[in-house]
Design a protein around this motif. Structure first.
Motif, short mmCIF file in Angstrom:
data_model
loop_
_atom_site.label_atom_id
_atom_site.label_comp_id
_atom_site.label_asym_id
_atom_site.label_seq_id
_atom_site.Cartn_x
_atom_site.Cartn_y
_atom_site.Cartn_z
N PRO A 36 0.81 -1.23 0.00
CA PRO A 36 0.00 0.00 0.00
C PRO A 36 0.84 1.27 0.00
CG PRO A 36 -0.14 -1.13 2.12
CD PRO A 36 0.54 -2.06 1.17
N GLN A 37 2.07 1.19 0.54
CA GLN A 37 2.94 2.37 0.47
C GLN A 37 3.23 2.74 -0.98
OE1 GLN A 37 6.82 1.81 2.23
NE2 GLN A 37 7.57 3.80 1.56
N HIS A 38 3.58 1.75 -1.80
CA HIS A 38 3.83 2.03 -3.22
C HIS A 38 2.55 2.44 -3.93
CE1 HIS A 38 7.77 0.61 -2.46
NE2 HIS A 38 7.49 -0.67 -2.44
N ALA A 39 1.42 1.84 -3.54
CA ALA A 39 0.15 2.22 -4.14
C ALA A 39 -0.20 3.67 -3.80
CB ALA A 39 -0.96 1.28 -3.66
N HIS A 40 0.11 4.08 -2.58
CA HIS A 40 -0.16 5.47 -2.18
C HIS A 40 0.66 6.45 -3.02
CE1 HIS A 40 -1.31 8.75 0.45
NE2 HIS A 40 -0.03 9.05 0.66
N VAL A 41 1.91 6.10 -3.29
CA VAL A 41 2.74 6.97 -4.13
C VAL A 41 2.19 7.03 -5.55
CG1 VAL A 41 5.06 7.29 -5.11
CG2 VAL A 41 4.79 6.58 -2.72
N ALA A 42 1.71 5.89 -6.07
CA ALA A 42 1.08 5.91 -7.40
C ALA A 42 -0.16 6.80 -7.39
CB ALA A 42 0.70 4.49 -7.82
N TRP A 43 -0.93 6.76 -6.29
CA TRP A 43 -2.10 7.63 -6.17
C TRP A 43 -1.71 9.10 -6.16
CZ3 TRP A 43 -3.18 10.91 -1.98
CH2 TRP A 43 -4.43 11.53 -2.00
N VAL A 44 -0.58 9.40 -5.54
CA VAL A 44 -0.09 10.79 -5.50
C VAL A 44 0.06 11.34 -6.91
CG1 VAL A 44 1.96 12.18 -4.96
CG2 VAL A 44 1.00 10.64 -3.24
N TRP A 45 0.63 10.52 -7.82
CA TRP A 45 0.78 10.98 -9.21
C TRP A 45 -0.59 11.26 -9.84
CZ3 TRP A 45 5.26 12.35 -11.39
CH2 TRP A 45 6.46 11.82 -10.90
N THR A 46 -1.60 10.46 -9.52
CA THR A 46 -2.92 10.65 -10.13
C THR A 46 -3.58 11.94 -9.64
OG1 THR A 46 -4.19 9.47 -8.42
CG2 THR A 46 -3.21 8.14 -10.19
N GLN A 47 -3.14 12.46 -8.51
CA GLN A 47 -3.74 13.68 -7.94
C GLN A 47 -3.03 14.95 -8.38
OE1 GLN A 47 -6.70 13.21 -5.98
NE2 GLN A 47 -6.25 11.29 -7.06
N GLY A 48 -2.05 14.81 -9.27
CA GLY A 48 -1.31 15.98 -9.70
C GLY A 48 -0.30 16.46 -8.67
N LEU A 49 -0.04 15.64 -7.66
CA LEU A 49 0.96 15.97 -6.65
C LEU A 49 2.31 15.42 -7.08
CD1 LEU A 49 -1.16 15.11 -3.49
CD2 LEU A 49 -0.81 17.37 -4.51
N LEU A 50 3.33 15.83 -6.37
CA LEU A 50 4.70 15.44 -6.74
C LEU A 50 5.34 14.67 -5.59
CD1 LEU A 50 6.64 15.84 -9.15
CD2 LEU A 50 7.64 17.75 -7.89
#
Length: 536
Positions: A36-50
């Motif tokens: 889930p840590q890696h999934a959370h980082v992938a989600w960050v990209w989908t939100q336009g965050l860096l």
């Protein structure tokens, strides 16, 4: 003709069998908090965050970036991790293909097939490569890089392709530096022992160097353009190399400086006695895999199962090649295949007994994530150790993984989780993995919901009509008796059943005389009911 058809048919049948096994074990691979840590980082990209600037990550950026479209397509759902696991299965097959190519090129068809069968079902490789983690892509890219380097053809283009794959691996994990160093040492040992073995010219290293640097430089330039270069370098290098307070194991280091030179000496001896164009590569594959295992076991500060993924196929390939020559496979292929079949059968038994495919290892994770999605909205902060909520922002920047916990334990890092929870008004927490100070704060200010999920709330003991209590997590609270809302006066104001509470002391006047609870209003409205029957 019939023999030719059978030779073409069996590899596809084996591939189909492996694919079936991968799908059977999709939810049975052991759950790891890294997923889930890696999934959370992938989600960050989908939100336009860096990543790095907006959200902490101590891994390379490529894995999250590649999986962001997958997560965006899957959407916010409790079984998202199953879909993400499905998305990384191609890396398992790429790693096997690269191992097969190296085996076919330098050991022959039979050894290549036997090694791939053993690697494919080797329990550690089979299970870890099924998890959603950066190491899947990292291992596959490294093995593919070696396979391209071993191809025939133009030196510069071959070096460029191999370097691009190695550079991509570096953009996935900084552990690629260890692979590059061990490969360089193994290459120099083989080359110096037999100078004509490699027959290299400047074009191969020039192409490799260019390919190796291209992607990392592009990523660094892009993060610099976003004003995030300094924090990216800290997360990737500074954080991972900072002091953890753990004493160095001098015995492990001494063991490395005994065994590594011994492995090099054996390789030099074998190289000087070997003949033929294949010999240098065989020795390189064996030596590099051994050096990787020694480096991880003896030098690496934090040894995990996934660190060995790039070495396992190479080591088994070298062992199969040695066994084939030792036991004269060519003279008795049937005996060799019986031995391989016996080992494969043992691997399947170990897999089925230790991690049975009918056991759903993600059941608890799905239930936990389902609670998070049900009781919070997009944009609501959720506190967890490493990103278990996947689709929700965390109020605390750092990830509380092993190195962070060691620094907390030795006083090298302050536990500021309570301050972050109060500052962001975080109403839901996943308790698992939190440090002691944060955990004590959670126990005071949050009530159990399901499993490790806790929702902001305070118990008010029965027997008294007036209650004085302290709110440490500001937010919208509702007064309940466990089944229904309760009217009361707060701080002398007109009676109501819910309030937006600020931090500090408050007084509640209620005439029920029973055990009451102030709970997060959103979770209450969405069906959560605190268990007050056993409360004092």
């Amino acid at each position: 003709m019939r023999l030719s058809i059978r030779r073409e048919f069996w590899p596809w049948l084996l591939l189909l069998a492996l694919l079936s096994l991968r799908l059977c074990w999709l939810n049975a691979y052991p759950f790891d908090s890294d997923e889930p840590q890696h999934a959370h980082v992938a989600w960050v990209w989908t939100q336009g965050l860096l990543p790095y600037r907006d959200v902490f990550d101590n891994h390379g950026p490529l894995f999250g970036l590649l999986n962001a479209p997958v997560l965006a397509w899957v959407g916010e759902r409790a079984d998202a991790l199953s879909w993400l696991r499905l998305a990384v299965q191609p890396w398992y097959f790429l790693a096997l293909f690269a191992a097969w190519y190296l085996g076919r090129r330098f050991y022959g068809r039979r050894v290549a097939l036997a090694a791939v069968l053993l690697v494919a079902l080797w329990p550690r490789f089979f299970l870890v490569m099924g998890q959603f983690r950066t190491d899947d892509l990292w291992a596959a890219l490294w093995l593919a890089s070696l396979a391209v380097l071993a191809m025939r053809g133009g030196s510069f283009l071959r070096g460029l392709g191999a370097g691009l794959l190695a550079g991509a691996a570096l953009c996935v994990s900084q552990k690629t530096v260890m692979l590059l160093v061990t490969a360089a040492v193994a290459g120099m040992v083989v080359g110096l022992a037999r100078r004509s073995a490699w027959r290299l010219d400047w074009r191969l290293p020039a192409g490799y160097g260019l390919g190796l640097l291209l992607l990392p430089v592009l990523f660094l330039a892009w993060f610099a353009a976003q004003g995030a270069l300094e924090i990216a370098v800290y997360n990737l290098v500074g954080y991972n190399t900072a002091e953890t307070g753990r004493d160095a194991n001098l015995w492990r280091l001494l063991l490395f400086f005994v065994l590594a030179p011994a492995a090099v000496a054996v390789a030099v001896r074998r190289q000087r006695r070997s003949h033929g164009a294949r010999a240098p590569w065989r020795i390189f594959i064996a030596l590099q895999s051994v050096l990787v295992v020694l480096a991880v076991e003896c030098i690496w500060p934090l040894v995990t199962r996934q660190d060995f993924l790039p070495a396992i196929p190479l080591l088994l390939l070298a062992l199969c090649g040695w066994a084939a020559r030792r036991w004269r496979w060519a003279a008795s292929p049937r005996r060799g295949w019986l031995a391989v079949g016996a080992v494969v059968a043992l691997e399947l038994v170990l897999l089925a007994s230790n991690e049975p495919p009918w056991r759903d290892a993600l059941r608890g994770q799905r239930a936990e994530l389902g609670s998070v999605l049900r009781y919070t909205d997009a944009g609501d902060s959720v506190m967890d150790a490493k990103g278990a909520s996947i689709f929700r922002p965390r109020p605390y920047y750092l990830v509380l993984e092993t190195m962070a916990r060691q620094r907390l334990q030795h006083g090298l890092m302050a536990d500021t989780v309570p301050e972050a929870l109060a500052e962001h008004g975080t109403m839901l927490v996943i308790r698992r993995g939190l440090p002691d100070l944060a955990d004590a704060f959670v126990l005071r200010n949050y009530l159990p919901a399901a499993g490790q999920v806790r929702i902001a709330g305070l118990l008010l003991p029965g027997g008294d009509d007036a209650h004085r209590f302290e709110v440490e997590v500001p937010g919208d609270y509702t007064l309940v008796d466990g089944r229904a809302k309760v009217m009361a006066s707060l701080d002398g104001a007109a009676p109501a059943d819910h309030w937006t509470l600020t931090r500090g002391m408050h007084r509640l006047d209620a005439s029920s005389g029973q055990v009451l609870a102030l709970v997060g209003s959103k979770a209450w409205e969405r069906g959560w009911r605190p268990a007050l029957e056993d409360a004092p």
